[in-house]
Design an enzyme around this catalytic site. Structure first.
Site, mmCIF file in Angstrom:
data_model
loop_
_atom_site.group_PDB
_atom_site.id
_atom_site.type_symbol
_atom_site.label_atom_id
_atom_site.label_comp_id
_atom_site.label_asym_id
_atom_site.label_seq_id
_atom_site.Cartn_x
_atom_site.Cartn_y
_atom_site.Cartn_z
ATOM 1 N N ASN A 1 0.866 -1.180 0.000
ATOM 2 C CA ASN A 1 0.000 0.000 0.000
ATOM 3 C C ASN A 1 0.900 1.226 0.000
ATOM 4 O OD1 ASN A 1 -1.787 2.060 0.492
ATOM 5 N ND2 ASN A 1 -2.355 1.390 2.560
ATOM 6 N N TRP A 2 0.999 1.847 -1.158
ATOM 7 C CA TRP A 2 1.932 2.976 -1.289
ATOM 8 C C TRP A 2 1.402 4.247 -0.625
ATOM 9 C CZ3 TRP A 2 3.846 3.149 -7.092
ATOM 10 C CH2 TRP A 2 4.524 1.960 -7.384
ATOM 11 N N LYS A 3 0.134 4.247 -0.263
ATOM 12 C CA LYS A 3 -0.500 5.445 0.316
ATOM 13 C C LYS A 3 -0.256 6.646 -0.631
ATOM 14 C CE LYS A 3 -0.065 3.250 4.765
ATOM 15 N NZ LYS A 3 0.108 3.351 6.204
ATOM 16 N N HIS B 1 -9.316 1.295 5.215
ATOM 17 C CA HIS B 1 -8.024 1.507 5.880
ATOM 18 C C HIS B 1 -8.220 2.497 7.029
ATOM 19 C CE1 HIS B 1 -3.891 2.633 6.631
ATOM 20 N NE2 HIS B 1 -3.541 1.532 5.999
ATOM 21 N N GLU C 1 -6.567 4.904 8.009
ATOM 22 C CA GLU C 1 -6.338 6.314 7.657
ATOM 23 C C GLU C 1 -7.574 6.909 7.003
ATOM 24 O OE1 GLU C 1 -2.738 5.542 5.513
ATOM 25 O OE2 GLU C 1 -1.719 5.100 7.399
ATOM 26 N N GLU D 1 -4.971 -4.632 10.790
ATOM 27 C CA GLU D 1 -3.939 -3.605 10.941
ATOM 28 C C GLU D 1 -4.170 -2.830 12.238
ATOM 29 O OE1 GLU D 1 -2.048 -2.529 6.903
ATOM 30 O OE2 GLU D 1 -3.682 -1.157 7.282
ATOM 31 N N GLY E 1 2.977 2.578 10.656
ATOM 32 C CA GLY E 1 3.913 3.675 10.438
ATOM 33 C C GLY E 1 4.676 4.079 11.683
ATOM 34 N N SER F 1 3.959 -1.956 10.233
ATOM 35 C CA SER F 1 5.422 -2.018 10.384
ATOM 36 C C SER F 1 6.010 -3.379 10.005
ATOM 37 C CB SER F 1 5.831 -1.616 11.802
ATOM 38 O OG SER F 1 5.414 -0.288 12.083
HETATM 39 P P1 13P Z 1 3.352 0.527 7.644
HETATM 40 O O1 13P Z 1 3.847 -0.753 7.042
HETATM 41 O O2 13P Z 1 4.060 1.750 7.124
HETATM 42 O O3 13P Z 1 3.299 0.465 9.131
HETATM 43 O O4 13P Z 1 1.822 0.705 7.146
HETATM 44 C C1 13P Z 1 0.948 -0.346 7.262
HETATM 45 C C2 13P Z 1 -0.277 -0.012 6.499
HETATM 46 O O5 13P Z 1 -1.020 0.870 6.872
HETATM 47 C C3 13P Z 1 -0.538 -0.752 5.260
HETATM 48 O O6 13P Z 1 -1.816 -0.510 4.799
#
Ligand code: 13P
Length: 249
Positions: free
Chosen positions: A9-11, A94, A96, A167, A173, A213
């Protein structure tokens, strides 16, 4: 035996040219048959990335979709638009999006149903906050997200079109990973909830990813857990670390 699924997931990262450079660098190194590998770039990059991965077995995923078919929804992207760029997976719910864009379980459910209607795969995210974990509310929180997010979805659709991503918000993150046993405990719980909501056979088939992470140093331990069928990778999916995670074995 459930096939592992590792998605990046590149966000909101990478411009088109940055994305092209990155995919050109990693795609030759990702050559696995025993793992489904999915890249989820931003919408702007989907079409081009689809071209770049066309002769590999890497699949294309989107990070979001709108549940209406089409019309006056400024700024939104429909499922048919995603399909037209080669998307076959789509992340929904997600944390976020729940946190910054007020996505509720009901919206997550509408989006998941739209993805299923078009026979794509929805990666449905669930996860608790640190506060909820500290109060020992995490199982209740996750169960409610599943009950509401998977409403009106059939057993067949669950088996064919749904992947669950656990998650924990406190691990996203932050560099803090859930321990492999914490992740396994929750993924097993999720499987039990699926068995209750659908049936045992459905629960045996549905793939459950862990995200938060994930990095090369912890991928193997996490991915070898019996109820963890893959990873949803954020930060580490933007670097060569993603290749190492995909080749974790
Ligand atoms: P990280 O791997 O940066 O912690 O993010 C996880 C995530 O939100 C994947 O969707």
């Amino acid at each position: 035996m459930r096939k592992k699924i590792i998605a990046g997931n590149w966000k909101m990262n990478y411009t088109l040219s940055q994305a092209e450079d990155f995919v050109n660098e990693i795609s030759k190194q990702i050559n696995v048959d025993d793992v489904d590998v999915v890249l989820c770039p931003n919408f702007v990059c989907l079409d081009r990335i689809n071209e770049l991965i066309s002769d590999s077995n890497v699949k294309l995923g989107a990070q979001n979709v709108y549940f209406e078919e089409k019309g006056a929804y400024t700024g939104e992207t429909s499922i048919d638009m995603l399909i037209s760029t080669g998307v076959t997976y789509c992340i929904v719910g997600h944390s976020e999006r729940r946190q910054y864009f007020n996505e509720t379980d009901e919206i997550v459910n509408q989006k998941a149903k739209k993805i299923i209607e078009k026979d794509l795969t929805a990666i449905v995210c669930v996860g608790e906050t640190l506060e909820q974990r500290n109060k020992n509310e995490m199982f209740e929180v996750i169960e409610n997200q599943l009950i509401n997010g998977l409403k009106d979805i059939s057993k067949e659709q669950m088996k064919r079109n749904i992947v669950i991503a656990y998650e924990p918000i406190w691990a996203i993150g932050t560099g803090v990973t859930a321990t492999a046993s914490q992740a396994e405990e929750m993924c097993q719980f999720i499987r039990n909830v699926i068995a209750k909501l659908f049936d045992e056979n459905t629960a045996e088939v549905v793939r459950i990813q862990y995200g938060g992470s994930v990095k090369p140093s912890n991928a193997k331990e996490i991915l070898n857990m019996p109820n963890i069928d893959g990873a949803l990778v954020g930060g580490a999916s933007l670097t060569n670390d993603f290749v190492a995670i995909v080749n974790y074995d």
